[in-house]
Design a protein around this motif. Structure first.
Motif, PDB file in Angstrom:
ATOM      1  N   GLY A  68       2.244   6.873  -6.451  1.00  0.00           N
ATOM      2  CA  GLY A  68       1.105   6.273  -7.140  1.00  0.00           C
ATOM      3  C   GLY A  68       1.067   4.769  -7.097  1.00  0.00           C
ATOM      4  O   GLY A  68       0.169   4.153  -7.680  1.00  0.00           O
ATOM      5  N   ASN A 102      -0.050   1.352  -6.298  1.00  0.00           N
ATOM      6  CA  ASN A 102      -1.344   0.940  -5.742  1.00  0.00           C
ATOM      7  C   ASN A 102      -1.503  -0.572  -5.623  1.00  0.00           C
ATOM      8  O   ASN A 102      -2.577  -1.059  -5.275  1.00  0.00           O
ATOM      9  CB  ASN A 102      -2.493   1.508  -6.583  1.00  0.00           C
ATOM     10  CG  ASN A 102      -2.408   1.089  -8.038  1.00  0.00           C
ATOM     11  OD1 ASN A 102      -1.556   0.280  -8.421  1.00  0.00           O
ATOM     12  ND2 ASN A 102      -3.290   1.629  -8.852  1.00  0.00           N
ATOM     13  N   VAL A 103      -0.430  -1.323  -5.923  1.00  0.00           N
ATOM     14  CA  VAL A 103      -0.450  -2.777  -5.751  1.00  0.00           C
ATOM     15  C   VAL A 103       0.862  -3.213  -5.127  1.00  0.00           C
ATOM     16  O   VAL A 103       1.935  -2.820  -5.584  1.00  0.00           O
ATOM     17  CB  VAL A 103      -0.663  -3.511  -7.088  1.00  0.00           C
ATOM     18  CG1 VAL A 103      -0.528  -5.020  -6.886  1.00  0.00           C
ATOM     19  CG2 VAL A 103      -2.025  -3.191  -7.678  1.00  0.00           C
ATOM     20  N   ALA A 121      -4.021  -4.784  -2.957  1.00  0.00           N
ATOM     21  CA  ALA A 121      -4.216  -3.393  -3.378  1.00  0.00           C
ATOM     22  C   ALA A 121      -3.923  -2.476  -2.203  1.00  0.00           C
ATOM     23  O   ALA A 121      -4.130  -2.836  -1.045  1.00  0.00           O
ATOM     24  CB  ALA A 121      -5.645  -3.194  -3.863  1.00  0.00           C
ATOM     25  N   VAL A 122      -3.428  -1.294  -2.509  1.00  0.00           N
ATOM     26  CA  VAL A 122      -3.074  -0.348  -1.463  1.00  0.00           C
ATOM     27  C   VAL A 122      -3.453   1.052  -1.924  1.00  0.00           C
ATOM     28  O   VAL A 122      -3.470   1.342  -3.131  1.00  0.00           O
ATOM     29  CB  VAL A 122      -1.553  -0.421  -1.144  1.00  0.00           C
ATOM     30  CG1 VAL A 122      -0.729  -0.023  -2.353  1.00  0.00           C
ATOM     31  CG2 VAL A 122      -1.193   0.451   0.047  1.00  0.00           C
ATOM     32  N   THR A 123      -3.791   1.907  -0.973  1.00  0.00           N
ATOM     33  CA  THR A 123      -4.057   3.298  -1.312  1.00  0.00           C
ATOM     34  C   THR A 123      -2.813   3.901  -1.951  1.00  0.00           C
ATOM     35  O   THR A 123      -1.704   3.683  -1.471  1.00  0.00           O
ATOM     36  CB  THR A 123      -4.419   4.090  -0.038  1.00  0.00           C
ATOM     37  OG1 THR A 123      -5.575   3.506   0.559  1.00  0.00           O
ATOM     38  CG2 THR A 123      -4.698   5.540  -0.366  1.00  0.00           C
ATOM     39  N   PRO A 124      -2.956   4.619  -3.076  1.00  0.00           N
ATOM     40  CA  PRO A 124      -1.777   5.189  -3.749  1.00  0.00           C
ATOM     41  C   PRO A 124      -0.825   5.851  -2.772  1.00  0.00           C
ATOM     42  O   PRO A 124      -1.210   6.689  -1.960  1.00  0.00           O
ATOM     43  CB  PRO A 124      -2.409   6.208  -4.713  1.00  0.00           C
ATOM     44  CG  PRO A 124      -3.729   5.618  -5.048  1.00  0.00           C
ATOM     45  CD  PRO A 124      -4.214   4.978  -3.768  1.00  0.00           C
ATOM     46  N   LEU A 125       0.445   5.438  -2.859  1.00  0.00           N
ATOM     47  CA  LEU A 125       1.435   5.871  -1.872  1.00  0.00           C
ATOM     48  C   LEU A 125       1.984   7.253  -2.174  1.00  0.00           C
ATOM     49  O   LEU A 125       2.164   7.641  -3.329  1.00  0.00           O
ATOM     50  CB  LEU A 125       2.583   4.855  -1.832  1.00  0.00           C
ATOM     51  CG  LEU A 125       2.169   3.416  -1.514  1.00  0.00           C
ATOM     52  CD1 LEU A 125       3.394   2.523  -1.464  1.00  0.00           C
ATOM     53  CD2 LEU A 125       1.420   3.347  -0.193  1.00  0.00           C
ATOM     54  N   ARG A 126       2.261   7.976  -1.109  1.00  0.00           N
ATOM     55  CA  ARG A 126       2.827   9.318  -1.216  1.00  0.00           C
ATOM     56  C   ARG A 126       4.344   9.267  -0.993  1.00  0.00           C
ATOM     57  O   ARG A 126       4.865   8.283  -0.480  1.00  0.00           O
ATOM     58  CB  ARG A 126       2.176  10.236  -0.188  1.00  0.00           C
ATOM     59  CG  ARG A 126       0.678  10.450  -0.414  1.00  0.00           C
ATOM     60  CD  ARG A 126       0.073  11.247   0.702  1.00  0.00           C
ATOM     61  NE  ARG A 126       0.148  10.541   1.972  1.00  0.00           N
ATOM     62  CZ  ARG A 126      -0.217  11.060   3.142  1.00  0.00           C
ATOM     63  NH1 ARG A 126      -0.638  12.311   3.201  1.00  0.00           N
ATOM     64  NH2 ARG A 126      -0.130  10.361   4.244  1.00  0.00           N
ATOM     65  N   ALA A 164     -10.459  -3.738  -2.760  1.00  0.00           N
ATOM     66  CA  ALA A 164     -10.009  -2.360  -2.555  1.00  0.00           C
ATOM     67  C   ALA A 164      -9.723  -2.114  -1.084  1.00  0.00           C
ATOM     68  O   ALA A 164     -10.379  -2.689  -0.210  1.00  0.00           O
ATOM     69  CB  ALA A 164     -11.068  -1.385  -3.054  1.00  0.00           C
ATOM     70  N   THR A 175     -10.636   2.274   3.114  1.00  0.00           N
ATOM     71  CA  THR A 175     -10.155   3.589   3.540  1.00  0.00           C
ATOM     72  C   THR A 175     -10.876   4.083   4.769  1.00  0.00           C
ATOM     73  O   THR A 175     -10.395   4.964   5.465  1.00  0.00           O
ATOM     74  CB  THR A 175     -10.344   4.615   2.412  1.00  0.00           C
ATOM     75  OG1 THR A 175     -11.721   4.614   2.007  1.00  0.00           O
ATOM     76  CG2 THR A 175      -9.476   4.258   1.220  1.00  0.00           C
TER      77      THR A 175
END
Length: 204
Positions: free
Chosen positions: A48, A50-51, A93-98, A144, A147
């Motif tokens: 999760g 995101n920064v 900001a970054v897409t929530p990481l997995r 943002a 994507t």
């Protein structure tokens, strides 16, 4: 003894010159080094994030650091345009990481104009500690992540698919419909004209 003293003097001068040259040629921390990061090299973070935050020495004003991220599956993870806070902290900001090991790469320009590029890895794992947004990045308007970056080609293809003879699909269809109506109307008028001509022909 006088000759020995004369020989010693040049030797001392030579040693001083060498020392000055050595000190003059040594870089005085010319390059900006990574001082801290969130997540940092080798860190483990809960899913999760995101920064992203990278702290350096003073950065050159007016320059924008470049930050890219590759996820565990080897694909690029969308990252928003970085914003510099306090003259030395790059926030993005970054897409929530997995879960998995991600590789972060960066390029920055120090206050003296030197460019530094490097990379490090960190791991996102279930059960790891939650990473809070760094204080320097709080309150910033972070763009943002785009994507659709990987899908730009698809977007272009979709736009191209919506283009007919250089016109948008709606415009082309409208023009085509108008042309059909004009042609149909022209055909009706032509038939009426032929009928009128046949009606005016003399008998026999």
């Amino acid at each position: 003894m006088r000759r020995l003293r004369l020989l010693r003097a040049p030797a001392v001068l030579s040693g001083c010159l060498c020392a000055l040259l050595f000190l003059g040629g040594a870089p005085a921390h010319a390059h900006t080094a990574l001082k801290d990061a969130t997540p940092g090299p080798g860190d483990k973070a809960a899913p999760g994030v995101n920064v992203l935050s990278l702290t350096f020495g003073p950065l050159k004003p007016g320059t924008t650091p470049k930050i890219s991220l590759v996820g565990p599956d080897g694909t690029a993870v969308p990252v928003g345009q970085p914003v510099v806070a306090d003259g030395s902290v790059a926030c993005a900001a970054v897409t929530p990481l997995r879960p998995g090991v991600s590789t972060l790469s960066y390029t920055v320009v120090s206050a003296d104009g030197d460019t530094q590029s490097s990379a490090f890895q960190f791991e996102v794992a279930d059960g790891a500690g939650t990473v809070a947004v760094p204080s320097a990045c709080r309150g910033l308007h972070l763009r943002a992540p785009e994507t659709g970056g990987a899908g730009d080609g698809d977007g272009e293809a979709e736009r191209d698919g919506n283009m007919i003879l250089g016109l948008s699909r709606g415009t082309a269809l409208s023009a085509g419909g108008t042309a059909v109506i004009v042609l149909a109307g022209g055909g009706v008028l032509a038939r009426r004209a032929r009928r009128s001509a046949h009606g005016r022909r003399p008998a026999g």
